[in-house]
Design a protein around this motif. Structure first.
Motif, PDB file in Angstrom:
ATOM      1  N   ASP A  65       0.940  -1.079  -0.198  1.00  0.00           N
ATOM      2  CA  ASP A  65       0.127   0.139   0.060  1.00  0.00           C
ATOM      3  C   ASP A  65       1.001   1.275   0.137  1.00  0.00           C
ATOM      4  O   ASP A  65       2.091   0.831   0.270  1.00  0.00           O
ATOM      5  N   PRO A  66       0.389   2.506  -0.317  1.00  0.00           N
ATOM      6  CA  PRO A  66       1.004   3.577   0.061  1.00  0.00           C
ATOM      7  C   PRO A  66       1.681   3.948   1.403  1.00  0.00           C
ATOM      8  O   PRO A  66       1.173   3.336   2.371  1.00  0.00           O
ATOM      9  N   PRO A  67       2.858   4.518   1.765  1.00  0.00           N
ATOM     10  CA  PRO A  67       3.291   4.848   2.769  1.00  0.00           C
ATOM     11  C   PRO A  67       2.235   5.542   3.739  1.00  0.00           C
ATOM     12  O   PRO A  67       1.518   6.339   3.437  1.00  0.00           O
ATOM     13  N   GLY A  68       2.137   4.707   4.766  1.00  0.00           N
ATOM     14  CA  GLY A  68       1.303   5.681   5.887  1.00  0.00           C
ATOM     15  C   GLY A  68      -0.074   5.153   5.911  1.00  0.00           C
ATOM     16  O   GLY A  68      -0.742   5.197   6.873  1.00  0.00           O
ATOM     17  N   ALA A  69      -0.361   4.295   5.067  1.00  0.00           N
ATOM     18  CA  ALA A  69      -1.873   3.821   4.854  1.00  0.00           C
ATOM     19  C   ALA A  69      -2.179   2.720   5.973  1.00  0.00           C
ATOM     20  O   ALA A  69      -1.292   1.957   6.426  1.00  0.00           O
ATOM     21  N   ALA A  70      -3.400   2.834   6.536  1.00  0.00           N
ATOM     22  CA  ALA A  70      -3.441   1.948   7.794  1.00  0.00           C
ATOM     23  C   ALA A  70      -4.973   1.150   7.411  1.00  0.00           C
ATOM     24  O   ALA A  70      -5.125   0.250   7.916  1.00  0.00           O
ATOM     25  N   ASP A  71      -5.906   1.612   6.401  1.00  0.00           N
ATOM     26  CA  ASP A  71      -6.884   0.929   5.989  1.00  0.00           C
ATOM     27  C   ASP A  71      -6.620  -0.129   4.899  1.00  0.00           C
ATOM     28  O   ASP A  71      -6.757   0.297   3.812  1.00  0.00           O
ATOM     29  N   LEU A  72      -6.105  -1.040   5.333  1.00  0.00           N
ATOM     30  CA  LEU A  72      -5.355  -2.421   4.492  1.00  0.00           C
ATOM     31  C   LEU A  72      -6.501  -3.497   4.172  1.00  0.00           C
ATOM     32  O   LEU A  72      -6.694  -4.251   4.841  1.00  0.00           O
ATOM     33  N   ASP A  73      -6.978  -3.272   2.985  1.00  0.00           N
ATOM     34  CA  ASP A  73      -8.027  -3.987   2.507  1.00  0.00           C
ATOM     35  C   ASP A  73      -7.585  -5.545   2.081  1.00  0.00           C
ATOM     36  O   ASP A  73      -8.247  -6.492   2.153  1.00  0.00           O
ATOM     37  N   TYR A  85       1.181 -20.647 -11.524  1.00  0.00           N
ATOM     38  CA  TYR A  85       1.163 -19.964 -10.190  1.00  0.00           C
ATOM     39  C   TYR A  85      -0.034 -20.129  -9.181  1.00  0.00           C
ATOM     40  O   TYR A  85      -1.151 -20.495  -9.741  1.00  0.00           O
ATOM     41  N   ARG A  86      -0.202 -19.993  -7.796  1.00  0.00           N
ATOM     42  CA  ARG A  86      -1.152 -19.802  -6.999  1.00  0.00           C
ATOM     43  C   ARG A  86      -1.110 -18.504  -6.378  1.00  0.00           C
ATOM     44  O   ARG A  86      -0.291 -17.806  -5.851  1.00  0.00           O
ATOM     45  N   VAL A  87      -2.226 -17.784  -6.664  1.00  0.00           N
ATOM     46  CA  VAL A  87      -2.465 -16.332  -6.034  1.00  0.00           C
ATOM     47  C   VAL A  87      -3.339 -16.679  -4.744  1.00  0.00           C
ATOM     48  O   VAL A  87      -4.625 -16.996  -5.140  1.00  0.00           O
ATOM     49  N   ARG A  88      -2.817 -16.390  -3.594  1.00  0.00           N
ATOM     50  CA  ARG A  88      -3.638 -16.320  -2.554  1.00  0.00           C
ATOM     51  C   ARG A  88      -3.947 -14.894  -2.181  1.00  0.00           C
ATOM     52  O   ARG A  88      -3.252 -14.267  -1.947  1.00  0.00           O
ATOM     53  N   TYR A  89      -5.205 -14.272  -2.004  1.00  0.00           N
ATOM     54  CA  TYR A  89      -5.717 -12.814  -1.958  1.00  0.00           C
ATOM     55  C   TYR A  89      -6.465 -12.799  -0.917  1.00  0.00           C
ATOM     56  O   TYR A  89      -7.872 -13.181  -1.147  1.00  0.00           O
ATOM     57  N   ALA A  90      -6.279 -12.236   0.292  1.00  0.00           N
ATOM     58  CA  ALA A  90      -7.101 -12.005   1.440  1.00  0.00           C
ATOM     59  C   ALA A  90      -7.714 -10.862   1.571  1.00  0.00           C
ATOM     60  O   ALA A  90      -7.012  -9.715   1.480  1.00  0.00           O
ATOM     61  N   ILE A  91      -8.846 -10.553   1.730  1.00  0.00           N
ATOM     62  CA  ILE A  91      -9.750  -9.361   1.502  1.00  0.00           C
ATOM     63  C   ILE A  91     -10.504  -9.223   3.021  1.00  0.00           C
ATOM     64  O   ILE A  91     -11.057 -10.129   3.422  1.00  0.00           O
ATOM     65  N   ALA A  92     -10.156  -7.906   3.638  1.00  0.00           N
ATOM     66  CA  ALA A  92     -10.893  -7.837   4.999  1.00  0.00           C
ATOM     67  C   ALA A  92     -12.434  -8.240   4.823  1.00  0.00           C
ATOM     68  O   ALA A  92     -13.041  -7.709   4.057  1.00  0.00           O
ATOM     69  N   ASP A  93     -12.663  -8.783   6.037  1.00  0.00           N
ATOM     70  CA  ASP A  93     -14.238  -9.119   6.064  1.00  0.00           C
ATOM     71  C   ASP A  93     -14.827  -8.278   6.867  1.00  0.00           C
ATOM     72  O   ASP A  93     -15.075  -8.417   8.196  1.00  0.00           O
ATOM     73  N   VAL A  94     -15.391  -7.168   6.377  1.00  0.00           N
ATOM     74  CA  VAL A  94     -16.018  -6.106   7.009  1.00  0.00           C
ATOM     75  C   VAL A  94     -17.372  -6.815   7.527  1.00  0.00           C
ATOM     76  O   VAL A  94     -17.783  -6.429   8.595  1.00  0.00           O
ATOM     77  N   ALA A  95     -18.058  -7.905   6.982  1.00  0.00           N
ATOM     78  CA  ALA A  95     -19.189  -8.159   7.370  1.00  0.00           C
ATOM     79  C   ALA A  95     -19.156  -9.078   8.815  1.00  0.00           C
ATOM     80  O   ALA A  95     -20.122  -9.245   9.581  1.00  0.00           O
ATOM     81  N   SER A 135      -8.782  -4.073   9.671  1.00  0.00           N
ATOM     82  CA  SER A 135      -7.530  -3.892   8.670  1.00  0.00           C
ATOM     83  C   SER A 135      -6.502  -4.927   8.767  1.00  0.00           C
ATOM     84  O   SER A 135      -6.259  -5.545   9.909  1.00  0.00           O
ATOM     85  N   LEU A 136      -5.992  -5.414   7.566  1.00  0.00           N
ATOM     86  CA  LEU A 136      -5.083  -6.504   7.746  1.00  0.00           C
ATOM     87  C   LEU A 136      -3.746  -6.143   7.723  1.00  0.00           C
ATOM     88  O   LEU A 136      -2.833  -5.913   6.952  1.00  0.00           O
ATOM     89  N   LEU A 137      -3.639  -5.480   9.213  1.00  0.00           N
ATOM     90  CA  LEU A 137      -2.332  -4.868   9.696  1.00  0.00           C
ATOM     91  C   LEU A 137      -1.374  -6.082   9.955  1.00  0.00           C
ATOM     92  O   LEU A 137      -1.734  -7.439  10.195  1.00  0.00           O
ATOM     93  N   PRO A 138      -0.107  -6.135   9.826  1.00  0.00           N
ATOM     94  CA  PRO A 138       0.867  -7.117  10.195  1.00  0.00           C
ATOM     95  C   PRO A 138       0.899  -7.467  11.433  1.00  0.00           C
ATOM     96  O   PRO A 138       0.590  -6.799  12.624  1.00  0.00           O
ATOM     97  N   ARG A 140      -1.047  -9.346  13.327  1.00  0.00           N
ATOM     98  CA  ARG A 140      -2.350  -9.607  13.914  1.00  0.00           C
ATOM     99  C   ARG A 140      -3.248 -10.427  13.164  1.00  0.00           C
ATOM    100  O   ARG A 140      -3.395 -10.284  11.663  1.00  0.00           O
ATOM    101  N   THR A 141      -3.852 -11.660  13.855  1.00  0.00           N
ATOM    102  CA  THR A 141      -4.950 -12.303  13.137  1.00  0.00           C
ATOM    103  C   THR A 141      -6.130 -11.545  12.947  1.00  0.00           C
ATOM    104  O   THR A 141      -6.479 -10.864  13.823  1.00  0.00           O
ATOM    105  N   ARG A 142      -6.709 -11.888  11.651  1.00  0.00           N
ATOM    106  CA  ARG A 142      -7.719 -10.944  11.245  1.00  0.00           C
ATOM    107  C   ARG A 142      -8.683 -12.027  10.446  1.00  0.00           C
ATOM    108  O   ARG A 142      -8.286 -12.877   9.622  1.00  0.00           O
ATOM    109  N   PRO A 143     -10.104 -11.717  10.530  1.00  0.00           N
ATOM    110  CA  PRO A 143     -11.016 -12.410   9.609  1.00  0.00           C
ATOM    111  C   PRO A 143     -10.651 -11.836   8.242  1.00  0.00           C
ATOM    112  O   PRO A 143     -10.709 -10.727   8.193  1.00  0.00           O
ATOM    113  N   ALA A 144     -10.902 -12.742   7.243  1.00  0.00           N
ATOM    114  CA  ALA A 144     -10.956 -12.272   5.952  1.00  0.00           C
ATOM    115  C   ALA A 144     -11.672 -13.141   5.049  1.00  0.00           C
ATOM    116  O   ALA A 144     -12.116 -14.326   5.393  1.00  0.00           O
TER     117      ALA A 144
END
Length: 478
Positions: A65-73, A85-95, A135-138, A140-144
């Motif tokens: 993300d851009p430097p300083g961004a904290a809303d990491l989707d 290839y295998r692409v794993r892409y985790a998206i923040a689970d707002v629900a 937010s998918l901050l480093p 930290r365990t997050r639902p996605a």
């Protein structure tokens, strides 16, 4: 996210920032969240997720993300899979945090999008969620919502899976850092593959006729109440990363189309008038656009490091103004299922912290992948969602347009009376004495009034007004 990226740096008390603050007030934008929304957000941030999740915390995801961004989707992990290839892409689970019908949900429907101003943003969700618990901050365990997309050696999709999972990002990277690692050959494979997969997806984009604009960021620096314009060209890593989001959005659209119910991001082909306007902009900026050269071919040949090309790429975003959200149900597909710039069916699903519709698209995709019905709150809101998103998009467009006007007025405020080279790129309907002029240097667009305005021809124009307080720029033929 804004079509045009515009950033202002300088002292908070600078007149330009004051004008932007007045704009926010004039648009009636909320400065704070209501107490009941903040209370619900605080509670949701501390509560356990209401759904069950697979455990994917062993996968070393990273964010870019851009430097300083904290809303990491989004967080990614890339690996090889045989020749592909295998692409794993985790998206923040707002629900996992927003309950349908609650105060948070109602506020999100009022706000619709995060609104971006050149100096700050008005967020969709309270920071306790958008920049913390969801937010998918480093580290930290997050639902996605975890997408797994398998690609062949050419980057074509061969299999898609999506499910809820707990994830844990290991690194918070920015674009410049990723570019240095890849260029220096020191990136570990999950990061190094961003270039390999990104380039493969870019080749497929060209093959299907899609277009990624790579719009430069326009930066305005304030010093001693004077303003200096500049552009920051996007790094290759930014488009490689964007290709992962496009890949996921295309996979989401295919899933929903196969299931017969969904919400797509659609864009019809650009009307002739919009393309003609863009051709006149090219004339104004002295960009050679032969008639036998397609729009897509021209875009791919531009250099965003050049100010004239950067300004033209900014104006190319006008061709995206016809984009909208299209809902379909029960297998009855809409007349348009594709997005003209993507050149394929496409859905918004990768930015739920900043865009309302993505939360609904994720639920529909999870249901489609599992062969079940979506939760009742999803179809109940689906029919009204395109209208809400359209209202939010119009407001975001107003914010963008008015912000650009304010910034450009600030850039020219000390040059009233000066003469510039320009080109009339548009005339008002039924008012041939009023039009829009594109300057060559600086690459500013403004209103022009005068008799016999020569559409599509170069001319000299005089600046008669530039007031950032009223966001007004006015020119007359010199």
């Amino acid at each position: 996210m804004p079509r045009r990226k515009l950033r202002v740096t300088g002292a908070p008390e600078a007149p330009l920032r004051a004008a932007l603050a007045v704009l926010r007030t004039g648009l009636g934008l909320p400065r704070d969240f209501p107490p009941e929304v903040l209370q619900e957000a605080e509670h949701a941030a501390k509560a356990a997720p209401p759904m069950s999740y697979a455990d994917a915390t062993d996968i070393p995801f990273y964010t870019v993300d851009p430097p300083g961004a904290a809303d990491l989707d989004q967080a990614a992990h890339l690996s090889r899979r045989g020749a592909g290839y295998r692409v794993r892409y985790a998206i923040a689970d707002v629900a996992a945090f927003v309950t349908s019908g609650g105060a948070l949900d109602a506020e999100a429907h009022r706000r619709v999008n995060t609104l971006y101003f050149p100096d700050e943003k008005v967020p969709l969700h309270p920071d306790v969620l958008g920049e913390d618990a969801a937010s998918l901050l480093p580290d930290r365990t997050r639902p996605a919502v975890l997408w797994t997309v398998d690609l062949d050696a050419d980057g074509r999709t061969v299999a898609v899976d999506v499910r809820r999972a707990l994830v844990r990002s290991r690194a918070r990277l920015d674009y410049a850092g990723v570019q240095r690692l890849i260029d220096g050959g020191t990136a570990e494979e999950p990061v190094a593959l961003l270039a390999e997969i990104g380039r493969a997806r870019q080749r497929l984009e060209v093959e299907r006729g899609g277009i990624s604009l790579g719009v430069p960021e326009q930066i305005v620096t304030e010093r001693d109440h004077t303003y200096r314009p500049g552009f920051r060209a996007p790094l290759p890593a930014e488009d490689w990363n964007a290709q992962l989001s496009l890949l996921t959005g295309m996979a989401a659209a295919d899933l929903m189309l196969a299931a017969g119910t969904g919400i797509l991001r659609t864009l019809p082909p650009a009307p002739d008038g919009a393309v003609a306007r863009l051709r006149r902009t090219a004339v104004a900026l002295r960009i050679d656009w032969p008639h036998h050269v397609s729009y897509a071919a021209l875009i791919r040949g531009l250099d965003p490091h050049r100010p004239d090309h950067a300004a033209f790429l900014q104006e190319c975003t006008t061709l995206l103004r016809g984009a909208g959200y299209t809902v379909f149900r029960d297998g009855e597909l809409p007349p348009i299922t594709t997005h003209a710039a993507v050149a394929a069916p496409y859905a918004h699903c990768t930015a739920p912290l900043r865009r309302l519709a993505d939360r609904y698209a994720s639920e529909l995709c999870l249901a489609a992948a599992a062969g079940r019905e979506a939760p009742a709150w999803v179809p109940a809101a689906l029919d009204a969602l395109p209208r809400r998103m359209a209202e939010g998009s119009r407001l975001a467009g107003t914010v963008e347009r008015e912000s650009v006007d304010i910034v450009e007025a600030a850039l020219l405020k000390d040059r009233v009376g000066d003469v510039f080279d320009g080109c009339v790129i548009e005339l008002a309907d039924h008012r041939p004495t009023v039009g829009t002029v594109q300057l060559v240097t600086p690459a500013v667009i403004g209103r022009i009034e005068g008799d016999h305005l020569p559409l599509g021809e170069r001319l000299r124009v005089r600046l008669t007004q530039a007031d950032p307080g009223t966001a007004k720029i006015l020119f007359a033929p010199a």
